[in-house]
Every structure is written in C-alpha cells, then in structure tokens.
Design an enzyme around this catalytic site. Structure first.
Site, PDB file in Angstrom:
ATOM      1  N   LEU A  79      -6.170  25.659  13.754  1.00 14.22           N
ATOM      2  CA  LEU A  79      -5.209  25.662  14.854  1.00 14.22           C
ATOM      3  C   LEU A  79      -5.710  24.645  15.870  1.00 14.22           C
ATOM      4  O   LEU A  79      -6.907  24.628  16.187  1.00 14.22           O
ATOM      5  CB  LEU A  79      -5.121  27.046  15.518  1.00 14.22           C
ATOM      6  CG  LEU A  79      -4.194  28.095  14.908  1.00 14.22           C
ATOM      7  CD1 LEU A  79      -4.356  29.414  15.666  1.00 14.22           C
ATOM      8  CD2 LEU A  79      -2.756  27.651  14.939  1.00 14.22           C
ATOM      9  N   ASP A  80      -4.824  23.808  16.381  1.00 15.50           N
ATOM     10  CA  ASP A  80      -5.227  22.850  17.398  1.00 15.50           C
ATOM     11  C   ASP A  80      -5.871  23.574  18.572  1.00 15.50           C
ATOM     12  O   ASP A  80      -5.559  24.735  18.849  1.00 15.50           O
ATOM     13  CB  ASP A  80      -4.018  22.063  17.914  1.00 15.50           C
ATOM     14  CG  ASP A  80      -3.334  21.274  16.813  1.00 15.50           C
ATOM     15  OD1 ASP A  80      -4.033  20.835  15.887  1.00 15.50           O
ATOM     16  OD2 ASP A  80      -2.110  21.109  16.890  1.00 15.50           O
ATOM     17  N   ALA A  81      -6.750  22.877  19.276  1.00 16.03           N
ATOM     18  CA  ALA A  81      -7.396  23.479  20.445  1.00 16.03           C
ATOM     19  C   ALA A  81      -6.363  23.943  21.464  1.00 16.03           C
ATOM     20  O   ALA A  81      -6.546  24.965  22.128  1.00 16.03           O
ATOM     21  CB  ALA A  81      -8.363  22.481  21.088  1.00 16.03           C
ATOM     22  N   SER A  83      -3.426  25.068  20.769  1.00 13.47           N
ATOM     23  CA  SER A  83      -2.586  26.121  20.207  1.00 13.47           C
ATOM     24  C   SER A  83      -3.329  27.453  20.221  1.00 13.47           C
ATOM     25  O   SER A  83      -4.553  27.503  20.324  1.00 13.47           O
ATOM     26  CB  SER A  83      -2.154  25.764  18.783  1.00 13.47           C
ATOM     27  OG  SER A  83      -1.427  24.554  18.779  1.00 13.47           O
TER      28      SER A  83
END
Length: 216
Positions: A79-81, A83
């Site tokens: 998961l993106d930072a 997100s």
C-alpha cells in the site's frame, strides 16, 4: 477424513497417518490447510504515512514495526505510504504468492475519496480500461457510494496492484484521489480494526484466501 475430504500430497488421508509438517501438503476439500510449524498471519490496518516494507532506509515507520516482533514476517503486496487500510503480513510464501500474483486474481476492495462527482460514463471507463504510461489498467468493479460537497466516495475492486494504480486511473478520468483506503483483501475484511491495530487471521480466513485464489 472418512469421507475422503482430507488429502496429503494429493492422496486421500487415513486415520492415524503421520505427516511431515515441514513438507507435507495437507488439504481439506482441495483447499490447503497450513500445517508447517511457526507460520503466522497478521491482518493490519495500516495508517497513513507508514510504509509497506520490512525496513526503510529513510527511517520511516514500517508495517513490520506495528505487528509482534517474535517471528519475522513480510508484507503481502504493498500500500502506498499515502494510502491506508488492510494489509497482510506473514511468513507463509505460498499464501503471499496466492494473494499477490495477478494470475490468481484475488480481488482487493478500496474506498477512494475523490474530487468531483464521477458519472456513470467515468465509472464505466474505470472498468473498461484506462490507458496509463505502463499499459492499460481496469477495475473489476467501480461504483459511486456517496457525495460530500465537492467530493465523492467511490468503491473500486481491483484484481492487480501496480504502483499507485488506482490513483493514476482516477487522475486519468479527471477525479484525483484525496484519500484511499483498502477495505478488503479477497474475503477478508474487518471494519472494527482501527488504524495501527492488528489481529491474527483465523484458520478459516487463511483457507478462504487460498480458496479465493483457486489454489488446490
């Protein structure tokens, strides 16, 4: 076992049979039953700003730091930072591969708070495919959940997980993401889990993930 529902290495098991938990492949109704000792499975609600890696050279908090330190585990996918939401951590490579490899197609569900109000044509475009710089990308499903002033809440189901894919898709149709939360990984969800909290997966949840991936 008497009904023939349990197999060991593909052959029907029998009462009193001994197996090597390090190498035996045990299944019930064709779905793997993890028996190797030391396997752990955590479900974490990743907060915004935490990175989905085992370590970070920039010194940012990682998802691994938010779960028990007794057994070394790795995040399943990313998961993106920026997100938030659910992410699995485990030391079971078979499960990690089943959940992340595109060929298995385990769906992931997200809620995206976006700018503007996507219409039916925009939502249809997400499912039919959006051309990105690294190739076309398509959602399995997309629907409008609600509108909040100048923003909208959209639910998106994906079968793959390229880098910042959902954000780029929504940018491409003119509705930039302002917040993105993963709410389910295949059949696994937990609305009671607060950001930063974790819990072990149940055995049935582990088997449900294998079942969803079609692993037998």
């Amino acid at each position: 076992m008497r009904a023939g529902r349990v197999t060991v290495d593909g052959a029907p098991a029998h009462l009193g049979q001994k197996v090597d938990p390090e190498s035996a492949r045990v299944a019930v109704d064709g779905v793997p039953l993890p028996v190797r000792p030391g396997l752990v499975y955590y479900l974490l609600n990743k907060p915004q700003g935490v990175v989905s890696t085992a370590d970070d050279p920039q010194g940012r908090t990682t998802v691994v730091e938010l779960v028990p330190a007794g057994t070394r585990v790795y995040p399943v996918g990313r998961l993106d930072a920026d997100s938030e939401g659910l992410i699995l951590l485990t030391n079971d490579g078979d499960l990690a591969n089943a959940v992340t490899h595109p060929s298995f197609g385990v769906p992931k569900t997200y809620l995206a708070l976006v700018g503007g109000h996507p219409g039916s044509a925009s939502l249809r475009a997400l499912c039919e495919g959006v051309v990105l710089e690294d190739g076309p990308a398509a959602a399995r499903a997309a629907r409008l959940i609600d509108r909040h002033g100048a923003q909208s809440l959209v639910e998106i189901v994906m079968g793959e997980g390229r880098k910042r894919e959902i954000r780029r898709m929504l940018d491409a149709i003119g509705h930039p993401v302002e917040r993105l939360v993963r709410t389910a990984i295949g059949p696994v969800a937990d609305r009671a889990l607060r950001p930063g909290e974790w819990r072990p997966l149940t055995l049935e949840e582990v088997r449900a993930l294998f079942r969803t991936a079609g692993v037998a």
